[in-house]
Design a protein around this motif. Sequence first.
Motif, PDB file in Angstrom:
ATOM      1  N   ALA A 180      -2.702  -3.497   6.426  1.00  0.00           N
ATOM      2  CA  ALA A 180      -2.314  -4.690   5.667  1.00  0.00           C
ATOM      3  C   ALA A 180      -1.417  -5.605   6.501  1.00  0.00           C
ATOM      4  O   ALA A 180      -1.639  -6.825   6.564  1.00  0.00           O
ATOM      5  N   VAL A 181      -0.426  -5.036   7.160  1.00  0.00           N
ATOM      6  CA  VAL A 181       0.497  -5.841   7.965  1.00  0.00           C
ATOM      7  C   VAL A 181      -0.233  -6.446   9.158  1.00  0.00           C
ATOM      8  O   VAL A 181      -0.062  -7.630   9.478  1.00  0.00           O
ATOM      9  N   GLN A 182      -1.087  -5.681   9.798  1.00  0.00           N
ATOM     10  CA  GLN A 182      -1.844  -6.194  10.938  1.00  0.00           C
ATOM     11  C   GLN A 182      -2.781  -7.313  10.490  1.00  0.00           C
ATOM     12  O   GLN A 182      -2.953  -8.310  11.186  1.00  0.00           O
ATOM     13  N   SER A 183      -3.336  -7.201   9.313  1.00  0.00           N
ATOM     14  CA  SER A 183      -4.205  -8.239   8.769  1.00  0.00           C
ATOM     15  C   SER A 183      -3.421  -9.527   8.510  1.00  0.00           C
ATOM     16  O   SER A 183      -3.904 -10.625   8.793  1.00  0.00           O
ATOM     17  N   ILE A 184      -2.215  -9.389   7.999  1.00  0.00           N
ATOM     18  CA  ILE A 184      -1.350 -10.560   7.753  1.00  0.00           C
ATOM     19  C   ILE A 184      -1.054 -11.262   9.074  1.00  0.00           C
ATOM     20  O   ILE A 184      -1.168 -12.483   9.182  1.00  0.00           O
ATOM     21  N   LEU A 185      -0.695 -10.487  10.092  1.00  0.00           N
ATOM     22  CA  LEU A 185      -0.371 -11.076  11.395  1.00  0.00           C
ATOM     23  C   LEU A 185      -1.574 -11.771  12.011  1.00  0.00           C
ATOM     24  O   LEU A 185      -1.458 -12.846  12.593  1.00  0.00           O
ATOM     25  N   SER A 186      -2.736 -11.144  11.915  1.00  0.00           N
ATOM     26  CA  SER A 186      -3.919 -11.722  12.565  1.00  0.00           C
ATOM     27  C   SER A 186      -4.403 -12.979  11.843  1.00  0.00           C
ATOM     28  O   SER A 186      -5.026 -13.835  12.455  1.00  0.00           O
ATOM     29  N   SER A 187      -4.097 -13.124  10.557  1.00  0.00           N
ATOM     30  CA  SER A 187      -4.530 -14.324   9.839  1.00  0.00           C
ATOM     31  C   SER A 187      -3.491 -15.447   9.887  1.00  0.00           C
ATOM     32  O   SER A 187      -3.772 -16.566   9.476  1.00  0.00           O
ATOM     33  N   ALA A 188      -2.307 -15.158  10.398  1.00  0.00           N
ATOM     34  CA  ALA A 188      -1.243 -16.177  10.473  1.00  0.00           C
ATOM     35  C   ALA A 188      -1.554 -17.173  11.581  1.00  0.00           C
ATOM     36  O   ALA A 188      -2.047 -16.805  12.645  1.00  0.00           O
ATOM     37  N   VAL A 189      -1.248 -18.437  11.330  1.00  0.00           N
ATOM     38  CA  VAL A 189      -1.500 -19.471  12.326  1.00  0.00           C
ATOM     39  C   VAL A 189      -0.401 -19.541  13.384  1.00  0.00           C
ATOM     40  O   VAL A 189      -0.594 -20.136  14.440  1.00  0.00           O
ATOM     41  N   SER A 190       0.739 -18.929  13.093  1.00  0.00           N
ATOM     42  CA  SER A 190       1.835 -18.893  14.056  1.00  0.00           C
ATOM     43  C   SER A 190       2.564 -17.566  13.890  1.00  0.00           C
ATOM     44  O   SER A 190       2.410 -16.892  12.874  1.00  0.00           O
ATOM     45  N   LYS A 225       8.757  -6.762  -1.657  1.00  0.00           N
ATOM     46  CA  LYS A 225       9.165  -6.165  -0.378  1.00  0.00           C
ATOM     47  C   LYS A 225      10.092  -7.093   0.388  1.00  0.00           C
ATOM     48  O   LYS A 225      10.055  -8.307   0.246  1.00  0.00           O
ATOM     49  N   ARG A 226      10.951  -6.475   1.179  1.00  0.00           N
ATOM     50  CA  ARG A 226      11.874  -7.190   2.057  1.00  0.00           C
ATOM     51  C   ARG A 226      11.560  -6.826   3.500  1.00  0.00           C
ATOM     52  O   ARG A 226      10.796  -5.911   3.763  1.00  0.00           O
ATOM     53  N   ALA A 227      12.219  -7.531   4.403  1.00  0.00           N
ATOM     54  CA  ALA A 227      11.991  -7.302   5.831  1.00  0.00           C
ATOM     55  C   ALA A 227      12.282  -5.856   6.218  1.00  0.00           C
ATOM     56  O   ALA A 227      11.610  -5.300   7.083  1.00  0.00           O
ATOM     57  N   THR A 228      13.257  -5.227   5.559  1.00  0.00           N
ATOM     58  CA  THR A 228      13.589  -3.838   5.900  1.00  0.00           C
ATOM     59  C   THR A 228      12.443  -2.888   5.572  1.00  0.00           C
ATOM     60  O   THR A 228      12.339  -1.818   6.169  1.00  0.00           O
ATOM     61  N   SER A 229      11.570  -3.258   4.647  1.00  0.00           N
ATOM     62  CA  SER A 229      10.419  -2.427   4.308  1.00  0.00           C
ATOM     63  C   SER A 229       9.285  -2.604   5.305  1.00  0.00           C
ATOM     64  O   SER A 229       8.527  -1.670   5.569  1.00  0.00           O
ATOM     65  N   VAL A 230       9.172  -3.807   5.853  1.00  0.00           N
ATOM     66  CA  VAL A 230       8.042  -4.138   6.716  1.00  0.00           C
ATOM     67  C   VAL A 230       8.339  -3.835   8.182  1.00  0.00           C
ATOM     68  O   VAL A 230       7.433  -3.493   8.951  1.00  0.00           O
ATOM     69  N   ARG A 231       9.589  -3.934   8.575  1.00  0.00           N
ATOM     70  CA  ARG A 231       9.960  -3.722   9.976  1.00  0.00           C
ATOM     71  C   ARG A 231       9.515  -2.354  10.516  1.00  0.00           C
ATOM     72  O   ARG A 231       9.023  -2.276  11.642  1.00  0.00           O
ATOM     73  N   PRO A 232       9.621  -1.253   9.746  1.00  0.00           N
ATOM     74  CA  PRO A 232       9.165   0.036  10.263  1.00  0.00           C
ATOM     75  C   PRO A 232       7.657   0.094  10.532  1.00  0.00           C
ATOM     76  O   PRO A 232       7.192   1.007  11.205  1.00  0.00           O
ATOM     77  N   VAL A 233       6.910  -0.863  10.007  1.00  0.00           N
ATOM     78  CA  VAL A 233       5.477  -0.944  10.312  1.00  0.00           C
ATOM     79  C   VAL A 233       5.248  -1.899  11.482  1.00  0.00           C
ATOM     80  O   VAL A 233       4.414  -1.649  12.346  1.00  0.00           O
ATOM     81  N   PRO A 244       0.820  -1.216   0.000  1.00  0.00           N
ATOM     82  CA  PRO A 244       0.000   0.000   0.000  1.00  0.00           C
ATOM     83  C   PRO A 244       0.853   1.265   0.000  1.00  0.00           C
ATOM     84  O   PRO A 244       1.962   1.291   0.538  1.00  0.00           O
ATOM     85  N   GLY A 245       0.315   2.320  -0.561  1.00  0.00           N
ATOM     86  CA  GLY A 245       1.053   3.580  -0.680  1.00  0.00           C
ATOM     87  C   GLY A 245       1.077   4.395   0.592  1.00  0.00           C
ATOM     88  O   GLY A 245       2.077   5.023   0.929  1.00  0.00           O
ATOM     89  N   SER A 246      -0.011   4.398   1.345  1.00  0.00           N
ATOM     90  CA  SER A 246      -0.052   5.246   2.539  1.00  0.00           C
ATOM     91  C   SER A 246       0.246   4.434   3.796  1.00  0.00           C
ATOM     92  O   SER A 246      -0.001   3.223   3.847  1.00  0.00           O
ATOM     93  N   LEU A 247       0.753   5.094   4.803  1.00  0.00           N
ATOM     94  CA  LEU A 247       1.112   4.436   6.057  1.00  0.00           C
ATOM     95  C   LEU A 247      -0.091   3.776   6.731  1.00  0.00           C
ATOM     96  O   LEU A 247       0.014   2.629   7.176  1.00  0.00           O
ATOM     97  N   PRO A 248      -1.247   4.436   6.826  1.00  0.00           N
ATOM     98  CA  PRO A 248      -2.381   3.752   7.455  1.00  0.00           C
ATOM     99  C   PRO A 248      -2.781   2.460   6.724  1.00  0.00           C
ATOM    100  O   PRO A 248      -3.116   1.460   7.365  1.00  0.00           O
ATOM    101  N   GLU A 249      -2.695   2.462   5.404  1.00  0.00           N
ATOM    102  CA  GLU A 249      -3.013   1.251   4.644  1.00  0.00           C
ATOM    103  C   GLU A 249      -1.967   0.168   4.886  1.00  0.00           C
ATOM    104  O   GLU A 249      -2.287  -1.022   4.967  1.00  0.00           O
ATOM    105  N   GLN A 250      -0.695   0.568   5.012  1.00  0.00           N
ATOM    106  CA  GLN A 250       0.373  -0.384   5.300  1.00  0.00           C
ATOM    107  C   GLN A 250       0.156  -1.030   6.663  1.00  0.00           C
ATOM    108  O   GLN A 250       0.294  -2.243   6.815  1.00  0.00           O
ATOM    109  N   VAL A 251      -0.206  -0.205   7.654  1.00  0.00           N
ATOM    110  CA  VAL A 251      -0.455  -0.717   9.005  1.00  0.00           C
ATOM    111  C   VAL A 251      -1.600  -1.721   8.968  1.00  0.00           C
ATOM    112  O   VAL A 251      -1.514  -2.806   9.554  1.00  0.00           O
TER     113      VAL A 251
END
Length: 130
Positions: free
Chosen positions: A78-88, A102-110, A69-76
Amino acid sequence: MQAKGQAERYAILARIVALNKERAAEEAKGLVRRLRPEYQALDYQAPVLQTLDLGEAAAPAPDNLIVWPGSLPEQVNAVQSILSSAVSPLAAKYVARTFKGKRATSVRPVLEPLASIGMARQLKDGRYAA
C-alpha cells in the motif's frame, strides 16, 4: 562669519539626522508618513527581498481514505503504491494522510525499510519517492 555659517549647517544637519531617527522609529512601529500622498501608491507593498521557505506543498487530501492494512506485506504494498502514484516526493506525514487515522509514526516503519531495500528513495530533506 564663516564659522557661523558652518554652525548653522551643522545644526540643520543634526536636526535632519534627529528627524530621520524619529521617522525610522515610527516606521518600525508601523506608522508611515507620506509627504505628498497624491504622488504615492498607497497600496504599494515593497517586494520581499528574501526567499521565504513555505515548506513542502501539502498533498491534496484524497476523496476516500484507505484503511490501514493489517499485515506487514499489505502495508508495504500500500505504501509503495502511494509513493509510485505520487507526482512528487512525499513526507511521511503526507503518506500517512492517505490512510484512515494514521500518522507519520505509523508509516515511517514501513517507509524506512522500503528505502533500505531500494523500493523507495529517501531524499536529504526526509521526503520519500518511488
